[in-house]
Design a protein around this motif. Structure first.
Motif, PDB file in Angstrom:
ATOM      1  N   SER A  45      14.053 -24.828   2.559  1.00  0.00           N
ATOM      2  CA  SER A  45      13.736 -25.837   1.795  1.00  0.00           C
ATOM      3  C   SER A  45      14.657 -27.371   2.570  1.00  0.00           C
ATOM      4  O   SER A  45      14.199 -28.408   2.478  1.00  0.00           O
ATOM      5  CB  SER A  45      14.191 -25.977   0.589  1.00  0.00           C
ATOM      6  N   THR A  46      15.834 -26.917   3.188  1.00  0.00           N
ATOM      7  CA  THR A  46      16.571 -28.145   3.724  1.00  0.00           C
ATOM      8  C   THR A  46      15.994 -28.702   4.690  1.00  0.00           C
ATOM      9  O   THR A  46      16.219 -29.918   4.961  1.00  0.00           O
ATOM     10  CB  THR A  46      17.979 -27.122   4.014  1.00  0.00           C
ATOM     11  N   ASP A  74      12.048 -18.448  11.935  1.00  0.00           N
ATOM     12  CA  ASP A  74      11.657 -17.131  11.214  1.00  0.00           C
ATOM     13  C   ASP A  74      10.557 -17.359  10.240  1.00  0.00           C
ATOM     14  O   ASP A  74      10.493 -18.450   9.870  1.00  0.00           O
ATOM     15  CB  ASP A  74      12.752 -16.441  10.357  1.00  0.00           C
ATOM     16  N   ARG A  76       7.974 -15.978   6.847  1.00  0.00           N
ATOM     17  CA  ARG A  76       7.847 -14.759   5.851  1.00  0.00           C
ATOM     18  C   ARG A  76       6.228 -14.327   6.145  1.00  0.00           C
ATOM     19  O   ARG A  76       5.497 -15.112   6.574  1.00  0.00           O
ATOM     20  CB  ARG A  76       7.846 -15.439   4.439  1.00  0.00           C
ATOM     21  N   HIS A 154      22.774 -15.631   4.992  1.00  0.00           N
ATOM     22  CA  HIS A 154      21.924 -15.440   6.003  1.00  0.00           C
ATOM     23  C   HIS A 154      21.493 -16.484   6.841  1.00  0.00           C
ATOM     24  O   HIS A 154      21.653 -17.887   6.485  1.00  0.00           O
ATOM     25  CB  HIS A 154      20.612 -14.734   5.451  1.00  0.00           C
ATOM     26  N   ARG A 183       9.420 -10.274   6.680  1.00  0.00           N
ATOM     27  CA  ARG A 183       9.580 -11.313   7.394  1.00  0.00           C
ATOM     28  C   ARG A 183       9.673 -10.930   8.874  1.00  0.00           C
ATOM     29  O   ARG A 183       9.774  -9.831   9.574  1.00  0.00           O
ATOM     30  CB  ARG A 183      10.910 -12.122   7.152  1.00  0.00           C
ATOM     31  N   LYS A 206      25.740 -24.569  -1.661  1.00  0.00           N
ATOM     32  CA  LYS A 206      26.261 -24.166  -0.411  1.00  0.00           C
ATOM     33  C   LYS A 206      27.425 -24.244  -0.152  1.00  0.00           C
ATOM     34  O   LYS A 206      27.988 -23.914   1.034  1.00  0.00           O
ATOM     35  CB  LYS A 206      25.216 -24.767   0.758  1.00  0.00           C
TER      36      LYS A 206
HETATM   37  O1  LIG Z   1      14.848 -17.681   3.474  1.00  0.00           O
HETATM   38  C1  LIG Z   1      15.181 -18.625   4.104  1.00  0.00           C
HETATM   39  O2  LIG Z   1      16.352 -19.313   3.697  1.00  0.00           O
HETATM   40  C2  LIG Z   1      17.301 -19.915   4.738  1.00  0.00           C
HETATM   41  C3  LIG Z   1      17.869 -20.865   4.203  1.00  0.00           C
HETATM   42  O3  LIG Z   1      16.891 -21.800   3.261  1.00  0.00           O
HETATM   43  P1  LIG Z   1      17.294 -22.907   2.425  1.00  0.00           P
HETATM   44  O4  LIG Z   1      15.980 -23.125   1.548  1.00  0.00           O
HETATM   45  O5  LIG Z   1      18.669 -22.731   1.494  1.00  0.00           O
HETATM   46  O6  LIG Z   1      17.619 -24.099   3.294  1.00  0.00           O
HETATM   47  C4  LIG Z   1      16.625 -20.831   6.216  1.00  0.00           C
HETATM   48  O7  LIG Z   1      17.105 -21.042   7.096  1.00  0.00           O
HETATM   49  C5  LIG Z   1      15.432 -19.439   6.501  1.00  0.00           C
HETATM   50  O8  LIG Z   1      14.816 -20.202   7.529  1.00  0.00           O
HETATM   51  C6  LIG Z   1      14.339 -19.370   5.385  1.00  0.00           C
HETATM   52  O9  LIG Z   1      13.353 -18.323   6.007  1.00  0.00           O
END
Ligand SMILES: O=C1O[C@H](COP(=O)(O)O)[C@@H](O)[C@H](O)[C@H]1O
Length: 244
Positions: A45-46, A74, A76, A154, A183, A206
């Motif tokens: 999401s970020t 990456d 899914r 992660h 994934r 975070k």
């Molecule tokens: O699952 C995932 O999570 C990470 C972090 O995502 P966020 O929503 O906390 O910004 C993301 O870097 C990765 O690409 C994604 O597949």
């Protein structure tokens, strides 16, 4: 990764972070002066507001769309229409709105193939664009790797406890043992081969994991990266906490 090697960029809020990271990325691509560049984009999401900023004035007309090859860090293993699809998010936020050729955008195949076939096929696409199937230390695989940071530490789909953390003989690997959907992810060797690695981290949720990684006290996947180039942390005040 040694935290002291990275540069911390702190922004007032998520919107300012998005603009700042998008401008920085555009500048790195323009630094290439017409030579082809390769980017690995982060899912999650970020980065979505960063992609939206790239698709809007003034960056949409500054960004050298023809000179950049886009990869997905990456994915899914779901159809692009699934809300969990990272490429689906990138289409809606970015690629559907900018003058980029389909030849420059490389989604991970997720339909009509097994996950092992998808990882193998993606490795071949990367090697073809890079022009070699072994890494040249003098020539990074990527000019920029964008990454997120999960609250469990992660990054990309290098998930804690997964066998993929030990993969050193391929650039792309399936991730099938986690509690999430299967994934496909770039591995450490691929993510480390970058002129610049940029983490995007926002929100108070975070703060704890960011603090642990930046203080060098966390043995989590993000902290085990060893990038060959520079490392940048684009964070908002909520995530930065007392580091702001
Ligand atoms: O699952 C995932 O999570 C990470 C972090 O995502 P966020 O929503 O906390 O910004 C993301 O870097 C990765 O690409 C994604 O597949």
């Amino acid at each position: 990764m040694k935290p002291e090697d990275g540069t911390l960029h702190v922004f007032d809020d998520a919107a300012a972070l998005a603009r700042g990271a998008a401008e920085w990325l555009t500048d790195r691509m323009r630094d290439k002066h017409g030579h082809e560049a390769r980017i690995a984009l982060s899912g999650g999401s970020t980065p979505k507001p960063v992609y939206e900023a790239l698709a809007q004035p003034p960056l949409d007309s500054r960004f050298p769309w023809d000179d950049v090859q886009f990869f997905i860090g990456d994915e899914r293993f779901v159809p692009t229409t699934d809300p969990a699809s990272n490429y689906g998010m990138m289409l809606g936020a970015l690629f559907e709105h900018v003058p980029v050729s389909d030849r420059n955008v490389h989604p991970v195949p997720t339909e009509g193939v097994t996950i092992e076939q998808a990882a193998d096929a993606y490795q071949k696409v990367l090697a073809a664009v890079y022009g070699a199937d072994t890494l040249d230390p003098a020539r990074p695989l990527f000019d920029v790797v964008l990454l997120g940071l999960g609250d469990d530490g992660h990054t990309a789909s290098l998930l804690p406890g997964q066998p993929v953390l030990g993969v050193t003989d391929r650039w792309v690997a399936p991730v099938t043992h986690g509690r999430t959907e299967p994934r496909v992810t770039l591995t450490y060797p691929a993510l480390n081969s970058a002129a610049h690695v940029a983490f995007l981290v926002s929100g108070a949720g975070k703060r704890a994991i960011l603090d642990r990684v930046l203080s060098g006290g966390a043995d989590v996947p993000a902290a085990r990266l060893r990038p060959t180039g520079t490392v940048h942390w684009f964070v908002d005040r909520a995530a930065a906490g007392s580091r702001a």
